[in-house]
Scaffold this active site. Sequence first.
Site, PDB file in Angstrom:
ATOM      1  N   CYS A 131       0.834  -1.202   0.000  1.00 57.27           N
ATOM      2  CA  CYS A 131       0.000   0.000   0.000  1.00 57.27           C
ATOM      3  C   CYS A 131       0.866   1.247   0.000  1.00 57.27           C
ATOM      4  CB  CYS A 131      -0.934  -0.022   1.211  1.00 57.27           C
ATOM      5  SG  CYS A 131      -2.049   1.386   1.283  1.00 57.27           S
ATOM      6  N   CYS A 134      -0.434   4.200   2.013  1.00 56.99           N
ATOM      7  CA  CYS A 134      -0.314   4.036   3.471  1.00 56.99           C
ATOM      8  C   CYS A 134       1.121   4.266   3.929  1.00 56.99           C
ATOM      9  CB  CYS A 134      -0.690   2.616   3.909  1.00 56.99           C
ATOM     10  SG  CYS A 134      -2.341   2.106   3.484  1.00 56.99           S
ATOM     11  N   ASP A 135       2.060   3.724   3.183  1.00 56.44           N
ATOM     12  CA  ASP A 135       3.421   3.598   3.704  1.00 56.44           C
ATOM     13  C   ASP A 135       4.449   4.493   3.018  1.00 56.44           C
ATOM     14  OD1 ASP A 135       2.300   1.662   5.287  1.00 56.44           O
ATOM     15  OD2 ASP A 135       2.884   0.011   3.984  1.00 56.44           O
TER      16      ASP A 135
END
Lengths: 276, 104
Positions: A131, A134-135
């Site tokens: 992701c 997200c990261d």
Amino acid sequence: MKDILIIGAGPAGLTAAIYALRSGKSVLLLEAKQYGGQIVNTPDIENYPGLAHVSGYEFAENLYQQAKSFGAELVFETAAAIEDRGDHKVVRTTLDHTYEGRAVILATGAKNRPMGLEREEELIGRGISYCATCDGMFFRKKDVAVFGGGNTALEDALFLSNYCNKVYLIHRRDQFRGSDADLKKLTGRENVEFVLNCNVTKLLGEPRLSAIEVTDKLTGEIRTIEVAGLFVAIGQIPDNAAFSNVAALDEKGYIASGEDCLTKTPGIFYAVVCRT
Amino acid sequence: MSVITATAENFEQEVLRSDVPVLVDFWASWCGPCRMLSPVVEEIAAQADGFKVAKVNVDEESDLAEQYGILSIPCLIVFKDGKEARRSVGVIPADAVLSLVKNA
Ligand SMILES: Cc1cc2nc3c(=O)[nH]c(=O)nc-3n(C[C@H](O)[C@H](O)[C@H](O)COP(=O)(O)OP(=O)(O)OC[C@H]3O[C@@H](n4cnc5c(N)ncnc54)[C@H](O)[C@@H]3O)c2cc1C
């Protein structure tokens, strides 16, 4: 006993729940991970008619609340087996609980396809990610790689090129399946390097990922690329083996079913957002 | 028990020096899966017996995130006797979170 057990609370399972509840059926959803399924990972859904922009999280939360408001029940458990007893079905979960329903809807969708490399599992959260949105921030000013050639890979590479020092886009072919618009944007980015006709073949670094080995499919040449992060976007795979006794699977492992959503077992149905 | 908001200032006191294991949820508001996991963690905190639960917002506490090598969120770490005992990345159901703490 419920009228309908739904396995999987992604967009398909929750939508099925809303329609079933509104026609007066009782519904229990079983969800292995998170309601909303794969859509939770996307920061912005732009193609939902009537909603110009909505985050995957908000969409999933709204869908769940809507189903709940009609009386949907949900348990966080993974369905491991289905037994067909004719007029009702018994679903057994990995916690060894059983649930009974007059009918079952399979809405198991798909999950991220792993690369199948040694130490892959152990390095998730230690440099390997599925992701980018997200990261990505943890890799600010660092060198990263994206593996894949579809829309998700191109979007990930674009997103990461805004923050990272350098982005290697590794793809096993020389043509991309992803959108031309994104590809054009990527070609214009100075910090993006295309590594084509290559597969990621080895993960290096202890305890965190520090480099990857890529192998050229045409020449067999191996190149080591130092990266702090590897974003894997090589598609999705279904996981329906546990249900093959009641529903035939196609060659990719998806449940073989037509527009009528029927499976080979009366009373067991298949719901899916996107047919491949 | 309610969820403790862990920061660089109170981390040592609340987490590292705690007499009981502490489940720490590293999260961010823009991370969809993190927001899915939050209610699970909060529910576990409400019933916590023999352990504590804390949350670290990685945007506000980027030093803590860096110190503990957070590279993917949501990330749950169980600290026991001041040390990392368990780590799990991604959304997991409540019983898996509980067994993470119990097996720490
Ligand atoms: C990064 C990303 C961005 C996307 N962006 C968009 C977009 O902008 N617009 C768009 O239209 N689509 C988008 N998609 C695609 C969209 O997310 C999918 O088409 C949709 O989620 C499919 O829904 P589904 O309910 O069929 O399956 P899934 O979303 O895969 O849901 C299946 C659910 O079933 C659960 N499950 C599976 N097996 C079991 C079991 N044995 N027991 C219990 N539960 C089980 C899973 O945990 C999962 O929650 C995106 C996908 C990704 C990955």
